[in-house]
Write an enzyme that holds these catalytic residues in place. Structure first.
Site, mmCIF file in Angstrom:
data_model
loop_
_atom_site.group_PDB
_atom_site.id
_atom_site.type_symbol
_atom_site.label_atom_id
_atom_site.label_comp_id
_atom_site.label_asym_id
_atom_site.label_seq_id
_atom_site.Cartn_x
_atom_site.Cartn_y
_atom_site.Cartn_z
ATOM 1 N N ASN A 1 0.819 -1.214 0.000
ATOM 2 C CA ASN A 1 0.000 0.000 0.000
ATOM 3 C C ASN A 1 0.851 1.262 0.000
ATOM 4 O O ASN A 1 0.407 2.322 -0.462
ATOM 5 C CB ASN A 1 -0.939 0.016 1.206
ATOM 6 C CG ASN A 1 -2.058 -1.003 1.074
ATOM 7 O OD1 ASN A 1 -2.430 -1.380 -0.028
ATOM 8 N ND2 ASN A 1 -2.584 -1.452 2.198
ATOM 9 N N ASP B 1 2.075 1.305 -9.538
ATOM 10 C CA ASP B 1 0.741 0.726 -9.591
ATOM 11 C C ASP B 1 0.785 -0.700 -10.130
ATOM 12 O O ASP B 1 -0.085 -1.520 -9.815
ATOM 13 C CB ASP B 1 -0.155 1.593 -10.471
ATOM 14 C CG ASP B 1 -1.624 1.259 -10.321
ATOM 15 O OD1 ASP B 1 -2.054 0.955 -9.196
ATOM 16 O OD2 ASP B 1 -2.351 1.293 -11.324
ATOM 17 N N ASP C 1 2.699 -3.074 -7.081
ATOM 18 C CA ASP C 1 2.207 -3.158 -5.700
ATOM 19 C C ASP C 1 1.591 -4.516 -5.395
ATOM 20 O O ASP C 1 1.836 -5.107 -4.333
ATOM 21 C CB ASP C 1 1.224 -2.020 -5.389
ATOM 22 C CG ASP C 1 0.049 -1.954 -6.356
ATOM 23 O OD1 ASP C 1 -0.047 -2.808 -7.268
ATOM 24 O OD2 ASP C 1 -0.777 -1.030 -6.216
ATOM 25 N N ARG D 1 2.109 -10.122 -3.141
ATOM 26 C CA ARG D 1 2.179 -11.576 -3.308
ATOM 27 C C ARG D 1 3.488 -12.134 -2.746
ATOM 28 O O ARG D 1 3.490 -13.145 -2.045
ATOM 29 C CB ARG D 1 2.055 -11.910 -4.808
ATOM 30 C CG ARG D 1 1.955 -13.389 -5.120
ATOM 31 C CD ARG D 1 0.666 -13.998 -4.545
ATOM 32 N NE ARG D 1 0.532 -15.374 -4.969
ATOM 33 C CZ ARG D 1 -0.103 -15.751 -6.072
ATOM 34 N NH1 ARG D 1 -0.667 -14.839 -6.847
ATOM 35 N NH2 ARG D 1 -0.193 -17.018 -6.399
ATOM 36 N N ASP E 1 -5.962 0.432 -3.782
ATOM 37 C CA ASP E 1 -5.423 0.636 -5.126
ATOM 38 C C ASP E 1 -6.472 1.254 -6.052
ATOM 39 O O ASP E 1 -6.263 2.316 -6.655
ATOM 40 C CB ASP E 1 -4.941 -0.705 -5.674
ATOM 41 C CG ASP E 1 -4.162 -0.572 -6.971
ATOM 42 O OD1 ASP E 1 -4.272 0.477 -7.626
ATOM 43 O OD2 ASP E 1 -3.449 -1.514 -7.323
ATOM 44 N N HIS E 2 -7.616 0.599 -6.164
ATOM 45 C CA HIS E 2 -8.632 1.063 -7.101
ATOM 46 C C HIS E 2 -9.261 2.377 -6.642
ATOM 47 O O HIS E 2 -9.672 3.193 -7.467
ATOM 48 C CB HIS E 2 -9.700 -0.010 -7.265
ATOM 49 C CG HIS E 2 -9.206 -1.228 -7.970
ATOM 50 N ND1 HIS E 2 -9.989 -2.339 -8.202
ATOM 51 C CD2 HIS E 2 -8.000 -1.523 -8.501
ATOM 52 C CE1 HIS E 2 -9.294 -3.250 -8.840
ATOM 53 N NE2 HIS E 2 -8.077 -2.779 -9.020
ATOM 54 N N ASP F 1 -6.907 4.992 -7.719
ATOM 55 C CA ASP F 1 -6.979 5.087 -9.182
ATOM 56 C C ASP F 1 -8.166 5.948 -9.619
ATOM 57 O O ASP F 1 -8.082 6.671 -10.614
ATOM 58 C CB ASP F 1 -7.102 3.694 -9.801
ATOM 59 C CG ASP F 1 -5.778 2.941 -9.827
ATOM 60 O OD1 ASP F 1 -4.726 3.584 -9.639
ATOM 61 O OD2 ASP F 1 -5.789 1.715 -10.043
#
Length: 411
Positions: free
Chosen positions: A51, A104, A107, A112, A125-126, A129
């Site tokens: 993040n 972006d 991340d 993972r 994230d979204h 965005d």
């Protein structure tokens, strides 16, 4: 803060059950960018939270927005010779956009490899965005200026950008799958290269005609036409296929179109204000007008993201639209027709600035509130790595999926 809670029990239970499902078929993304990001993320220290990468990229877009706005707040300098915006500003902007795009992209890969993938990362994230959808197109407006691209046309360009971004999340709300649009990667490369070329050759190049056509016209047409070819038909097909094969959420028609009501309302109300303002507010304060519509859009979009991730009902209305509607009514009312003095220009400007301040604070409060509530529920830190063992134990305690059951956030 203020005792307001934005997530109810259904939302939190939905986040516990949530698993990310994504399809990315973009040639540029699959064959160029993902291999590059897979290589690059190896050099990212494992103690850096995903993040934090997301937020750093977003802040680069914000800083660039303010940097260009400092030199060209009203989109008036494009036709001035010599152009007062230094070349280094465009170079910095180009690099910032590409770095933000790269952050972006890595991340989720960082999440993972550190075992910290989860619903907070995707939402974070979204959500950011959706705010970048406001910021990035405005950079390009300074290349053309308000004389070649009048503010009301800037407004419609922004509405088109909002629609294209929003439809992908409505698609997921209906199908349960995030189909990543091809246009995103090409757009980010296009903006970066355009800003870089401006820094090298000067913004004057965008005042030349191409076969007698101004670049701003080509820019507009491309933005309107390309989604109709590369995005909208695919979204319609994916939705149709999910109902045909019964692979989606199988929402009734009224529920499926429910997320569109707030967005359409934003488009209608903001356009009415822009067209019928007593003092032509969109020409008076184009940047602030765009910030207003973009902030309300981001809030609407974030709430749809929460709904589609938690498989809950989307909002039929957005509270910020109440403020926008009230301001619009005040600023378009025909005062002279009923014997009242005309609305003073400074009153309308002050209403716009006050509204931008209020909706921005409200949206930021919503964002931090949702993140804080999710962190509290899952017992994690937004900007600090939680060890996989601890995260798994916490998730199990909360009755949610462990990290091993989470999937990578691709955006």
């Amino acid at each position: 803060m203020l005792g307001i809670k934005y997530l109810n029990e259904a939302h939190l239970k939905g986040f516990e059950r949530y698993k990310y499902s994504c399809v990315d078929t973009s040639i540029l993304s699959v064959h160029v960018m993902h291999p590059f990001w897979n290589w690059l993320v190896q050099f990212c220290p494992r103690w850096i939270a995903p993040n934090l990468l997301t937020f750093s990229g977003f802040m680069l877009t914000v800083i660039t927005f303010f940097l260009i706005g400092y030199f060209d707040f009203g989109f008036t300098v494009a036709t001035i010779t010599p152009n007062p915006i230094p070349g280094w500003v465009w170079i910095v902007a180009a690099i910032s956009i590409f770095v933000a795009y790269t952050l972006d992209g890595i991340d989720g890969k960082q999440a993972r490899r550190t075992g910290t993938s989860g619903p907070l990362g995707e939402l974070f994230d979204h959500g950011l965005d959706s705010y970048s959808t406001l910021l990035i197109p405005v950079y390009v407006f300074s290349l053309f200026g308000r004389f070649d691209l009048p503010p009301i046309r800037m407004h419609f360009v922004m509405l088109n950008a909002y629609l294209n971004f929003y439809l992908s999340h409505v698609e997921k709300y209906i199908t349960g799958v995030m189909f990543l649009p091809w246009g995103y990667d090409f757009l980010m490369w296009g903006v970066s290269l355009t800003l870089g070329a401006t820094g090298i050759f000067g913004p004057e190049i965008w005042q030349n005609t191409i076969f007698g056509i101004k670049p701003c016209i080509i820019f507009e047409i491309t933005l309107y036409v390309s989604p109709m070819i590369t995005s909208h038909p695919i979204i319609i097909h994916n939705i149709y296929k999910s109902y045909r094969d019964k692979t989606g959420n199988m929402r009734p028609f009224k529920e499926a179109v429910r997320p569109m009501i707030p967005l359409i309302s934003l488009f209608v109300v903001s356009t009415i204000w822009g067209l019928y303002s007593r003092n032509s507010i969109v020409n008076l304060e184009p940047r602030m007008f765009i910030i207003l519509s973009g902030t309300v859009f981001s809030n609407i979009n974030c709430r749809v993201i929460v709904a589609q991730m938690t498989d809950t009902r989307a909002d039929l209305w957005n509270g910020l639209l109440n403020l926008l509607t009230a301001a619009t009514a005040v600023c378009i009312f025909p005062y002279t027709a009923v014997g009242l003095p005309e609305l003073w220009i400074e009153y309308e400007r002050n209403i716009l600035y006050a509204l931008v301040l209020v909706v921005t604070i409200a949206h930021l409060h919503y964002g931090q509130g949702v993140v804080r509530e999710m962190c509290s529920h899952f017992r994690i830190r937004c900007f600090k790595i939680t060890t996989p063992a601890t995260a798994a134990a916490v998730a199990t305690t909360n009755g949610g999926p462990t990290n091993d059951e989470m999937v990578e956030i691709a955006l």
